[in-house]
Design a protein around this motif. Structure first.
Motif, PDB file in Angstrom:
ATOM      1  N   GLU A  48       7.127  -3.564   2.420  1.00  0.00           N
ATOM      2  CA  GLU A  48       8.474  -3.293   2.932  1.00  0.00           C
ATOM      3  C   GLU A  48       9.240  -2.662   1.786  1.00  0.00           C
ATOM      4  N   ILE A  49       9.838  -1.515   2.057  1.00  0.00           N
ATOM      5  CA  ILE A  49      10.583  -0.800   1.018  1.00  0.00           C
ATOM      6  C   ILE A  49      12.022  -0.634   1.483  1.00  0.00           C
ATOM      7  N   ASN A  50      12.947  -1.185   0.685  1.00  0.00           N
ATOM      8  CA  ASN A  50      14.376  -0.975   0.933  1.00  0.00           C
ATOM      9  C   ASN A  50      14.881  -0.063  -0.161  1.00  0.00           C
ATOM     10  N   SER A  51      15.220   1.162   0.240  1.00  0.00           N
ATOM     11  CA  SER A  51      15.364   2.213  -0.760  1.00  0.00           C
ATOM     12  C   SER A  51      16.608   3.048  -0.508  1.00  0.00           C
ATOM     13  N   VAL A  52      17.314   3.360  -1.608  1.00  0.00           N
ATOM     14  CA  VAL A  52      18.436   4.287  -1.484  1.00  0.00           C
ATOM     15  C   VAL A  52      17.964   5.669  -1.064  1.00  0.00           C
ATOM     16  N   ASP A  53      16.730   6.006  -1.340  1.00  0.00           N
ATOM     17  CA  ASP A  53      16.208   7.329  -0.994  1.00  0.00           C
ATOM     18  C   ASP A  53      15.592   7.368   0.403  1.00  0.00           C
ATOM     19  N   HIS A  54      14.962   6.261   0.831  1.00  0.00           N
ATOM     20  CA  HIS A  54      14.150   6.286   2.047  1.00  0.00           C
ATOM     21  C   HIS A  54      14.640   5.333   3.137  1.00  0.00           C
ATOM     22  N   GLY A  55      15.743   4.632   2.870  1.00  0.00           N
ATOM     23  CA  GLY A  55      16.183   3.629   3.841  1.00  0.00           C
ATOM     24  C   GLY A  55      15.198   2.465   3.864  1.00  0.00           C
ATOM     25  N   THR A  56      15.070   1.808   5.044  1.00  0.00           N
ATOM     26  CA  THR A  56      14.158   0.673   5.151  1.00  0.00           C
ATOM     27  C   THR A  56      12.855   1.114   5.803  1.00  0.00           C
ATOM     28  N   VAL A  57      11.761   0.859   5.088  1.00  0.00           N
ATOM     29  CA  VAL A  57      10.434   1.236   5.567  1.00  0.00           C
ATOM     30  C   VAL A  57       9.637  -0.051   5.769  1.00  0.00           C
ATOM     31  N   HIS A  58       9.063  -0.240   6.937  1.00  0.00           N
ATOM     32  CA  HIS A  58       8.268  -1.449   7.190  1.00  0.00           C
ATOM     33  C   HIS A  58       6.786  -1.124   7.220  1.00  0.00           C
ATOM     34  N   GLY A  59       5.991  -1.951   6.553  1.00  0.00           N
ATOM     35  CA  GLY A  59       4.545  -1.897   6.707  1.00  0.00           C
ATOM     36  C   GLY A  59       3.875  -0.630   6.234  1.00  0.00           C
ATOM     37  N   TRP A  60       4.428  -0.005   5.193  1.00  0.00           N
ATOM     38  CA  TRP A  60       3.785   1.206   4.693  1.00  0.00           C
ATOM     39  C   TRP A  60       2.505   0.887   3.929  1.00  0.00           C
ATOM     40  N   LYS A  61       1.453   1.679   4.205  1.00  0.00           N
ATOM     41  CA  LYS A  61       0.189   1.599   3.471  1.00  0.00           C
ATOM     42  C   LYS A  61      -0.351   3.003   3.211  1.00  0.00           C
ATOM     43  N   PRO A  62      -0.948   3.206   2.040  1.00  0.00           N
ATOM     44  CA  PRO A  62      -1.630   4.491   1.780  1.00  0.00           C
ATOM     45  C   PRO A  62      -3.045   4.463   2.377  1.00  0.00           C
ATOM     46  N   ALA A  63      -3.820   5.534   2.135  1.00  0.00           N
ATOM     47  CA  ALA A  63      -5.176   5.622   2.697  1.00  0.00           C
ATOM     48  C   ALA A  63      -6.067   4.461   2.268  1.00  0.00           C
ATOM     49  N   HIS A  64      -6.040   4.129   0.971  1.00  0.00           N
ATOM     50  CA  HIS A  64      -6.907   3.061   0.454  1.00  0.00           C
ATOM     51  C   HIS A  64      -6.121   2.109  -0.426  1.00  0.00           C
ATOM     52  N   ILE A  65      -6.431   0.826  -0.277  1.00  0.00           N
ATOM     53  CA  ILE A  65      -5.809  -0.188  -1.133  1.00  0.00           C
ATOM     54  C   ILE A  65      -6.931  -1.001  -1.767  1.00  0.00           C
ATOM     55  N   TYR A  66      -6.935  -1.090  -3.093  1.00  0.00           N
ATOM     56  CA  TYR A  66      -7.984  -1.821  -3.813  1.00  0.00           C
ATOM     57  C   TYR A  66      -7.383  -2.966  -4.621  1.00  0.00           C
ATOM     58  N   PRO A  67      -8.174  -4.045  -4.741  1.00  0.00           N
ATOM     59  CA  PRO A  67      -7.656  -5.188  -5.501  1.00  0.00           C
ATOM     60  C   PRO A  67      -7.814  -5.031  -7.010  1.00  0.00           C
ATOM     61  N   ASN A  68      -8.676  -4.095  -7.450  1.00  0.00           N
ATOM     62  CA  ASN A  68      -8.862  -3.902  -8.891  1.00  0.00           C
ATOM     63  C   ASN A  68      -9.477  -2.537  -9.152  1.00  0.00           C
ATOM     64  N   ILE A  69      -9.559  -2.196 -10.399  1.00  0.00           N
ATOM     65  CA  ILE A  69      -9.956  -0.838 -10.778  1.00  0.00           C
ATOM     66  C   ILE A  69     -11.429  -0.588 -10.507  1.00  0.00           C
ATOM     67  N   ASN A  70     -12.275  -1.596 -10.690  1.00  0.00           N
ATOM     68  CA  ASN A  70     -13.698  -1.398 -10.413  1.00  0.00           C
ATOM     69  C   ASN A  70     -13.935  -1.078  -8.943  1.00  0.00           C
ATOM     70  N   ALA A  71     -13.205  -1.741  -8.073  1.00  0.00           N
ATOM     71  CA  ALA A  71     -13.319  -1.437  -6.638  1.00  0.00           C
ATOM     72  C   ALA A  71     -12.883  -0.005  -6.364  1.00  0.00           C
ATOM     73  N   ALA A  72     -11.801   0.414  -7.024  1.00  0.00           N
ATOM     74  CA  ALA A  72     -11.333   1.796  -6.841  1.00  0.00           C
ATOM     75  C   ALA A  72     -12.353   2.792  -7.375  1.00  0.00           C
ATOM     76  N   ALA A  73     -13.048   2.435  -8.456  1.00  0.00           N
ATOM     77  CA  ALA A  73     -14.042   3.337  -9.060  1.00  0.00           C
ATOM     78  C   ALA A  73     -15.260   3.494  -8.168  1.00  0.00           C
ATOM     79  N   ALA A  74     -15.642   2.396  -7.490  1.00  0.00           N
ATOM     80  CA  ALA A  74     -16.866   2.390  -6.693  1.00  0.00           C
ATOM     81  C   ALA A  74     -16.706   3.135  -5.383  1.00  0.00           C
ATOM     82  N   ALA A  75     -15.523   3.221  -4.874  1.00  0.00           N
ATOM     83  CA  ALA A  75     -15.332   3.576  -3.470  1.00  0.00           C
ATOM     84  C   ALA A  75     -15.077   5.034  -3.173  1.00  0.00           C
ATOM     85  N   ASN A  76     -15.010   5.904  -4.159  1.00  0.00           N
ATOM     86  CA  ASN A  76     -14.436   7.209  -3.860  1.00  0.00           C
ATOM     87  C   ASN A  76     -15.093   8.342  -4.618  1.00  0.00           C
ATOM     88  N   ASP A  77     -14.751   9.564  -4.249  1.00  0.00           N
ATOM     89  CA  ASP A  77     -15.013  10.760  -5.067  1.00  0.00           C
ATOM     90  C   ASP A  77     -14.302  10.600  -6.412  1.00  0.00           C
TER      91      ASP A  77
END
Lengths: 341, 341
Positions: A48-77
């Motif tokens: 949830e983002i309450n922002s002077v720039d973006h107003g209130t945003v609920h439930g925003w997620k990017p394409a991938h969410i990783y719990p740590n850097i090794n997971a991010a390293a393993a999963a992608n180009d």
């Protein structure tokens, strides 16, 4: 098949989540993020983002969410850009070691959107064939367990930390490419020729209001109302401006006034003060420690900043103990033979 | 009919309760005390005192306990001694006004057992026919709602604040009379020729460890373990010793070492730091404010102490707001036309 550049953002807290949202909002990259403490919550419910720039945003997620850097390293180009928005705490975790699994030689551009001064050196030393960019941001944003409150307009200057192994053209073009990915109609993201200039300029705020609020335990508004701007903030700012000048960076005469109006209307608690209240170690070394080293090299006296630094070193000791990085003996040691003088 | 001198002690908190207990233990006076916040509890159950000097004492009460000064004024013969062990906060409550109901012209000797510097002047100005004594105490004692914990041996030096309306003999004899009432086989209470000397000596601790612990939020042990003695405490102590010297007081070369061994074995939290944690205003003006005035008069530079003072002025503002002495506007005022420089 994705034809967009892969961007990985590490450290999606108060500042990082807003930067990530802006990059994602722009739709010019494939965005992954590494989320630490709030991973479970963000993975399920998003931000949830309450922002002077973006107003209130609920439930925003990017394409991938990783719990740590090794997971991010393993999963992608390979990642085209690795954007680091964590705290910079070299006395606890060095950034150049942290990012090792996600940096691909010659491919990955490292972007440090972090407080502090002289941050590029260890990155370039370890990854001489990769571009390292500098992001200096004014954003006024805090993370309350996956709920982001952004109270100030996002203004970021992107430049590069000069790397003598690479051409100016390559470095400049990577910086400008990143500005395109990140700049939206809601924020103000610009390319700046000189990372040193914008680092010094931001330090005029971070080396003074940020550190002083931490020591006195209040916000920039109450520092002003109590007369603190005149008694200590401005004298400390003048020392930073003097160091910058001796180091070849002329800050405009309006800098002090600009910084002191930066939080107008907002009883703003700066990031270091928030860290201290949360019991987190402070970005003291990259904010004041590195500056005082340069001050010594260029021969500028810093009587106010040096006292602030010495005091905050003791605070840092206390916070490191609180956070479990160090322990002190249960009984205070007695050394009667020690002679203090 | 009592043939013992009447002693009234005002402010029976951490330090005051131990002083009162010592005076009462001696049985050479008729002791009354004024107790503020803990009156109801102390009136019924007395004090519990856990003391390095006295062991554990349960339910101690003096002859009379009053909830305020007017009650103490109404209930008794004139007081021979009025001992003030409250905090000294001239920006909130002036001692000379507080004690007015219990001071009898020519009869009452006023004893200030308080932190700070140059405390006698306003008392002598208002009561020129009364002797005013100075008590400088090292005691390490705190009050937890009527439960007193004294962790350091009670060492007190009594002298007089010179009053030009009275003879040296009268003032000295009153000081020695008070030492007799107060000195026991458990404490170390001595007459000292020179109140200025002992005030300066104590300031070497209170102007530095006490103020620095308050800013960094920890105890004197952790200040030592973090390297703070070398980086800031000793430089600040040297400034106080320089001011004393320029003001005609030569502190012995061992002073710094003595002060830094004062809390040996004890992770000691000094009084100002305790006040700050409790949300109480600080004795900043009588500890550092008065010293810096003298430093200016005698022309001694105090770069470290001045920064500490400026920072603590902001802390004091916050604490006064917390305690309800001042209020700030709900919305932070914006003055775009204000030019900071």
């Amino acid at each position: 098949m994705s034809c967009l550049p892969n961007v990985l953002l590490i450290g999606a807290g108060g500042v990082g989540a807003v930067v990530a949202y802006s990059i994602d909002y722009n739709n010019l990259s494939q965005l992954s993020i590494v989320v630490g403490r709030d991973y479970e919550k963000v993975k399920d419910a998003g931000y949830e983002i309450n922002s002077v720039d973006h107003g209130t945003v609920h439930g925003w997620k990017p394409a991938h969410i990783y719990p740590n850097i090794n997971a991010a390293a393993a999963a992608n180009d390979p990642y085209d850009f690795v954007v680091v928005t964590t705290k910079n705490l070299p006395d606890i975790q060095k950034v150049e070691d942290l990012i090792e699994p996600v940096v691909t030689k010659e491919i990955t551009t490292v972007v440090l959107i972090q407080n502090g001064f002289d941050l590029g050196r260890p990155i370039i030393a370890k990854y001489p064939e990769n571009v390292c960019l500098s992001g200096v941001t004014f954003i006024g944003s805090h993370n309350y367990g996956g709920v982001i409150k952004q109270t100030q307009h996002e203004v970021t200057q992107i430049s590069y930390f000069p790397n003598s192994h690479l051409s100016k053209e390559v470095q400049e073009s990577k910086a400008k490419e990143f500005v395109k990915l990140y700049s939206t109609d809601k924020n103000s993201v610009t390319y700046s020729e000189d990372s040193k200039f914008s680092r010094y300029r931001k330090l005029v705020y971070n080396g003074t209001l940020n550190t002083i609020c931490t020591l006195v335990g209040t916000d920039t508004g109450r520092v002003e109302l109590s007369g603190g701007n005149e008694s200590i903030v401005i004298p400390a700012m003048k020392e930073i401006i003097a160091v910058a000048k001796a180091d070849g960076v002329i800050l405009p005469p309006t800098t002090i006034n600009d910084m002191l109006h930066d939080d107008d209307g907002d009883y703003f608690t700066p990031s270091m003060t928030v860290d201290s209240r949360k019991g987190n170690p402070l970005e003291l070394e990259v904010i004041l420690g590195n500056l005082l080293k340069v001050a010594g090299e260029v021969g500028v006296e810093t009587p106010v900043l040096s006292v602030i630094y010495s005091l905050l070193r003791i605070v840092q000791f206390r916070l490191k103990e609180q956070a479990g990085y160090i322990t002190v003996p249960k009984e205070r040691p007695i050394d009667k033979s020690k002679v203090w003088e």
